[in-house]
Design a protein around this motif. Structure first.
Motif, short mmCIF file in Angstrom:
data_model
loop_
_atom_site.label_atom_id
_atom_site.label_comp_id
_atom_site.label_asym_id
_atom_site.label_seq_id
_atom_site.Cartn_x
_atom_site.Cartn_y
_atom_site.Cartn_z
N LEU A 1 9.73 3.96 16.15
CA LEU A 1 8.36 4.36 16.44
C LEU A 1 8.11 5.80 16.00
N ALA A 2 9.03 6.70 16.35
CA ALA A 2 8.87 8.10 15.97
C ALA A 2 8.94 8.28 14.47
N TYR A 3 9.79 7.51 13.83
CA TYR A 3 9.92 7.59 12.36
C TYR A 3 8.59 7.26 11.70
N GLN A 4 7.92 6.22 12.19
CA GLN A 4 6.63 5.90 11.60
C GLN A 4 5.60 6.97 11.93
N CYS A 5 5.69 7.53 13.13
CA CYS A 5 4.72 8.54 13.54
C CYS A 5 4.86 9.84 12.77
N MET A 6 5.97 10.03 12.06
CA MET A 6 6.07 11.19 11.18
C MET A 6 4.92 11.23 10.19
N GLN A 7 4.45 10.03 9.81
CA GLN A 7 3.38 9.92 8.82
C GLN A 7 2.15 10.74 9.23
N TRP A 8 1.86 10.79 10.51
CA TRP A 8 0.68 11.51 10.99
C TRP A 8 0.84 13.02 10.81
N ARG A 9 2.08 13.50 10.71
CA ARG A 9 2.34 14.94 10.66
C ARG A 9 2.68 15.45 9.26
N PHE B 1 0.85 -1.19 0.00
CA PHE B 1 0.00 0.00 0.00
C PHE B 1 0.89 1.24 0.00
N TRP B 2 0.67 2.14 -0.94
CA TRP B 2 1.53 3.31 -1.10
C TRP B 2 0.95 4.56 -0.43
N ASP B 3 -0.33 4.55 -0.19
CA ASP B 3 -0.99 5.70 0.42
C ASP B 3 -1.43 5.33 1.83
N PRO B 4 -0.90 6.00 2.88
CA PRO B 4 -1.25 5.63 4.26
C PRO B 4 -2.72 5.83 4.60
#
Length: 349
Positions: free
Chosen positions: A242-250, A115-118
């Motif tokens: 964990l923080a690297y993945q959470c960048m996605q939210w921002r 999946f390319w789009d979160p």
């Protein structure tokens, strides 16, 4: 034999693979995957089946970058653990010891879905989207619970403060690929250097690029069958992943960015950042993560440095996908600005 999608002699590669990969026979076609900026990756179709070849890029490379041998080693070490990875088949030598003139490895080809789009627009059911994110959370926690000693990876990273070492490494990488002055990056580098947290002794295997499009799911299912792209893996601090993945939210969900900023996550069934972090903590038996803003800012800095390196390869004429690499270069100031805004929001600085 040669194909338009390669810059090497496929006949020489075919002979080498038949001699070095158990059961390999009759290479028929080599197709370069369109995705992937760091290490060019190819699908090999042979009479004996389908395989994947992942190689270092051609041209002059930055020190310690494009370490396909590390990818091979860590995925081989994770066979049989709770972290799903493809089966490793062969690691070549360098230079004259490689039929393509540079190091590569061969792994099994998996038939799966990426999946390319979160925001997961392909999935109409909010429950399916929630399940996808829960699977990602579960695999991330499992990765950080891997017994490093049992996996034979005790020497896979250096001792000492992970964030001090990583900040030094990526500052050097950024300087080596810098193409202009960017005040937000300078401010970010200075702030991070002054606020590195004390080493709390947490050490785990970290992926280094943990995000949705580096994960393969079983077709039609919400089950992860492979975590891919381990080039940046090392022994380090689990909160970095964990923080690297959470960048996605921002990150914004517009233009060439595929983040979750501005997306109606409640309607879509996607957890918010706090809920995702809490699920991770519950799985790992952690009560909370103080100072999470530092880890977020560091993650933004590191991805900006990585993107700058890709852009520099485009300027030098040896990017895997030059068009996309130039777009990445345009993203660097945007990512740096979000990082500074994150600091202002978290710390008021």
């Amino acid at each position: 034999m040669s194909t338009p999608s390669t810059d090497f002699d496929t006949a020489a590669l075919a002979a080498y693979l038949e001699a070095n990969v158990d059961g390999f026979s009759a290479l028929e076609k080599v197709t370069k995957f369109k995705t992937g900026q760091s290490n060019p990756t190819y699908r090999l179709q042979a009479r004996s089946g389908a395989y994947v070849l992942r190689a270092k890029p051609a041209g002059k490379l930055l020190k310690s970058a494009h370490m396909v041998e590390r990818e091979y080693r860590v995925m081989a070490a994770l066979q049989g653990t709770a972290v799903p990875v493809p089966r490793m088949l062969h690691l070549s030598g360098e230079g004259d010891d490689s039929p393509i003139g540079r190091r590569f490895f061969v792994m099994e080809y998996l038939d799966g879905r990426i999946f390319w789009d979160p925001a997961l627009p392909e999935l109409p059911d909010p429950a399916r989207r929630a399940a996808i994110y829960d699977q990602m959370n579960e695999v991330l926690a499992a990765l950080h619970d891997v017994d490093i000693g049992a996996a034979g990876l005790t020497d896979f990273g250096k001792p000492g403060s992970y964030f001090e070492r990583q900040l030094s490494r990526w500052t050097d990488q950024y300087r080596a690929s810098q193409s202009g002055e960017l005040p937000d990056m300078e401010a970010l580098i200075a702030w991070l250097a002054e606020h590195v947290p004390a080493d709390d002794g947490r050490v785990s295997l970290v992926h280094g690029d943990y995000r949705l499009d580096n994960i393969m799911f079983a077709p039609g299912e919400d089950r992860i069958i492979a975590l891919l792209d381990w080039e940046l893996s090392t022994l380090g601090h689990p909160f970095a992943d964990l923080a690297y993945q959470c960048m996605q939210w921002r990150l914004p969900h517009e233009g060439d960015f595929r983040g979750l900023g501005g997306v109606d996550r409640v309607t879509l069934g996607i957890p918010d950042e706090q809920a995702y972090v809490e699920s991770y903590c519950r799985r790992r038996g952690i009560s909370a993560i103080p100072g999470f803003g530092f880890y977020l800012a560091f993650s933004f800095f590191r991805i900006a440095a990585i993107l700058q390196g890709v852009y520099k390869r485009a300027l030098d004429g040896n990017a895997s996908n030059p068009q996309k690499a130039k777009l990445y270069g345009m993203a660097v100031p945007v990512v740096a600005r979000i990082a500074v805004e994150t600091l202002q929001g978290e710390f008021g600085e």
